[in-house]
Motif scaffolding. Structure first.
Motif, mmCIF file in Angstrom:
data_model
loop_
_atom_site.group_PDB
_atom_site.id
_atom_site.type_symbol
_atom_site.label_atom_id
_atom_site.label_comp_id
_atom_site.label_asym_id
_atom_site.label_seq_id
_atom_site.Cartn_x
_atom_site.Cartn_y
_atom_site.Cartn_z
ATOM 1 N N PHE A 58 20.866 122.784 -14.411
ATOM 2 C CA PHE A 58 20.894 122.721 -15.874
ATOM 3 C C PHE A 58 22.292 122.381 -16.370
ATOM 4 N N TRP A 59 23.294 123.048 -15.807
ATOM 5 C CA TRP A 59 24.677 122.807 -16.231
ATOM 6 C C TRP A 59 25.096 121.364 -15.947
ATOM 7 N N PHE A 60 24.815 120.896 -14.748
ATOM 8 C CA PHE A 60 25.206 119.538 -14.387
ATOM 9 C C PHE A 60 24.477 118.494 -15.244
ATOM 10 N N ASP A 61 23.308 118.866 -15.733
ATOM 11 C CA ASP A 61 22.515 117.941 -16.539
ATOM 12 C C ASP A 61 22.897 117.974 -18.016
ATOM 13 N N HIS A 62 23.668 119.010 -18.436
ATOM 14 C CA HIS A 62 23.949 119.164 -19.861
ATOM 15 C C HIS A 62 25.434 119.206 -20.218
ATOM 16 N N ALA A 63 26.294 119.628 -19.311
ATOM 17 C CA ALA A 63 27.726 119.681 -19.638
ATOM 18 C C ALA A 63 28.256 118.270 -19.852
ATOM 19 N N PRO A 64 29.128 118.073 -20.836
ATOM 20 C CA PRO A 64 29.553 116.712 -21.193
ATOM 21 C C PRO A 64 30.384 116.002 -20.138
ATOM 22 N N HIS A 65 31.006 116.749 -19.222
ATOM 23 C CA HIS A 65 31.865 116.123 -18.215
ATOM 24 C C HIS A 65 31.142 115.917 -16.888
ATOM 25 N N THR A 66 29.836 116.234 -16.846
ATOM 26 C CA THR A 66 29.082 116.134 -15.600
ATOM 27 C C THR A 66 27.850 115.259 -15.770
ATOM 28 N N GLU A 67 27.377 114.730 -14.667
ATOM 29 C CA GLU A 67 26.110 114.003 -14.633
ATOM 30 C C GLU A 67 25.419 114.293 -13.307
ATOM 31 N N LEU A 68 24.201 114.810 -13.378
ATOM 32 C CA LEU A 68 23.428 115.132 -12.182
ATOM 33 C C LEU A 68 22.737 113.873 -11.678
ATOM 34 N N LEU A 69 23.153 113.419 -10.492
ATOM 35 C CA LEU A 69 22.573 112.212 -9.897
ATOM 36 C C LEU A 69 21.407 112.532 -8.976
ATOM 37 N N ASP A 114 22.373 119.766 -1.648
ATOM 38 C CA ASP A 114 22.056 120.539 -2.854
ATOM 39 C C ASP A 114 22.214 119.700 -4.122
ATOM 40 N N PHE A 115 23.411 119.120 -4.319
ATOM 41 C CA PHE A 115 23.674 118.368 -5.544
ATOM 42 C C PHE A 115 24.516 117.129 -5.250
ATOM 43 N N ILE A 116 24.163 116.045 -5.908
ATOM 44 C CA ILE A 116 25.041 114.881 -6.016
ATOM 45 C C ILE A 116 25.368 114.758 -7.503
ATOM 46 N N VAL A 117 26.645 114.883 -7.829
ATOM 47 C CA VAL A 117 27.064 115.030 -9.219
ATOM 48 C C VAL A 117 28.284 114.161 -9.500
ATOM 49 N N LEU A 118 28.359 113.646 -10.712
ATOM 50 C CA LEU A 118 29.597 113.058 -11.205
ATOM 51 C C LEU A 118 30.352 114.113 -11.995
ATOM 52 N N LEU A 119 31.572 114.414 -11.585
ATOM 53 C CA LEU A 119 32.452 115.322 -12.324
ATOM 54 C C LEU A 119 33.612 114.509 -12.869
ATOM 55 N N ASN A 120 33.641 114.355 -14.187
ATOM 56 C CA ASN A 120 34.659 113.511 -14.807
ATOM 57 C C ASN A 120 34.705 112.130 -14.149
ATOM 58 N N GLY A 121 33.521 111.623 -13.812
ATOM 59 C CA GLY A 121 33.403 110.278 -13.257
ATOM 60 C C GLY A 121 33.552 110.174 -11.759
ATOM 61 N N THR A 122 33.925 111.281 -11.091
ATOM 62 C CA THR A 122 34.108 111.269 -9.641
ATOM 63 C C THR A 122 32.853 111.808 -8.957
ATOM 64 N N PRO A 123 32.280 111.078 -7.972
ATOM 65 C CA PRO A 123 31.069 111.557 -7.307
ATOM 66 C C PRO A 123 31.370 112.673 -6.303
ATOM 67 N N TYR A 124 30.538 113.707 -6.333
ATOM 68 C CA TYR A 124 30.674 114.857 -5.446
ATOM 69 C C TYR A 124 29.342 115.188 -4.801
ATOM 70 N N HIS A 125 29.399 115.593 -3.548
ATOM 71 C CA HIS A 125 28.299 116.290 -2.888
ATOM 72 C C HIS A 125 28.685 117.772 -2.910
ATOM 73 N N ILE A 126 27.875 118.598 -3.573
ATOM 74 C CA ILE A 126 28.194 120.012 -3.763
ATOM 75 C C ILE A 126 27.131 120.873 -3.092
ATOM 76 N N GLU A 127 27.584 121.822 -2.288
ATOM 77 C CA GLU A 127 26.695 122.795 -1.661
ATOM 78 C C GLU A 127 26.951 124.177 -2.267
ATOM 79 N N LEU A 128 25.859 124.890 -2.545
ATOM 80 C CA LEU A 128 25.913 126.203 -3.179
ATOM 81 C C LEU A 128 25.488 127.286 -2.198
#
Length: 299
Positions: free
Chosen positions: A84-95, A113-127
């Motif tokens: 939800f956060w990655f899909d709604h926070a203005p500096h993130t985008e859930l890919l 777990d997640f492929i996300v853009l954080l401030n335009g940088t792509p991340y693979h994030i594990e929780l």
């Protein structure tokens, strides 16, 4: 660190928003060497967004209801909060979320777990969200209420998960889903470590600033008299993520809480809002009937 005393918990009242806030701001339980900094996760407007969401939590509640029930699967619930956060926070985008990685023979070898853009940088994030206690003061002995769930095993598994998209299979999966191939890897590790009283330093890989509680194999080891006005509650598994905030009708007396054999227990104090707030957390484990030694009291 007693994270439950952070000023943030005086402000937030909605349980789902509090759980989300804990995932975003709590200290890592252990060091993976690739921790995602809290400031990157929150962004510049993170605290204001959480306060606004607390006032109007309906979008978060609706999102969670779509994915419920979670079947006592705390990790799944935590993943949906972060999604939800990655899909709604203005500096993130859930890919992508739970991206499957098949091998050449089409057998799935894992999922990211997640492929996300954080401030335009792509991340693979594990929780990871874990609650471990140690009866012998050692990091190596840290395990959950289920003693087969051990920190050393989970840390090794998390490392493998973070390497998943750097493998040939992972790179192929990224390409198949038109996702960035050059991607940074990060972890979000939340939870608590419980030790017996008197332990002041954590052994690596534990974070010395991790949220910590008291490991309690026997109720005789806890000085209830030192907290004459405290109340208690046994935490449901799905309520582990953030410090408890509950009405008095759901609290227990010192006498009542001593009837439980095992579980995570919040020690509560009443605050001006009329609710009872967590000030300490205990991991009560089953008493070892084979031990005949009388433990010395601790608090």
């Amino acid at each position: 660190m007693n994270y439950s005393l952070d000023a943030l918990w005086w402000k937030l009242t909605d349980s789902a928003v509090r759980d989300l806030a804990s995932l975003l701001t709590a200290p890592a339980l252990w060091h993976s060497s690739k921790e995602l900094p809290v400031q990157d996760l929150l962004g510049n407007r993170g605290f204001r967004l959480l306060l606004a969401l607390d006032q109007h939590p309906q979008p978060l509640h609706q999102y969670l209801s779509v994915h419920a029930p979670f079947g006592k699967r705390l990790g799944l619930y935590a993943e949906k909060l972060l999604a939800f956060w990655f899909d709604h926070a203005p500096h993130t985008e859930l890919l992508a979320h739970n991206l499957p990685v098949p091998a050449a023979d089409r057998q799935t070898v894992g999922a990211a777990d997640f492929i996300v853009l954080l401030n335009g940088t792509p991340y693979h994030i594990e929780l990871a969200c874990k609650y471990y206690g140690s009866p012998d003061h050692s990091t190596d002995g840290l395990c959950g209420l289920n003693r087969q769930d051990r920190l050393r095993d989970k840390a090794a598994k998390l490392h493998r998960q973070m390497m998943l998209l750097q493998s040939a299979d992972g790179l192929r999966a990224l390409k198949q889903h038109d996702l960035p191939a050059r991607i940074q890897t990060a972890s979000i590790i939340r939870g608590m470590a419980f030790f017996t009283d008197g332990i002041t330093a954590f052994e690596p890989p534990l974070n010395p600033y991790a949220w910590r509680g008291l490991y309690l194999p026997d109720w005789q080891q806890y000085r209830f008299a030192a907290q004459p006005h405290a109340r208690y509650c046994v935490l449901d598994r799905m309520a582990y993520l953030s410090p408890a905030r509950i009405p008095e009708s759901e609290t227990l007396s010192a006498e009542a809480v001593q009837q439980i054999d095992s579980g995570l227990v919040a020690v509560l104090a009443q605050r001006p809002d009329g609710y009872w707030h967590e000030i300490q957390r205990l991991m009560k484990t089953e008493t070892d009937a084979s031990s005949h030694q009388t433990p010395s009291p601790i608090f």
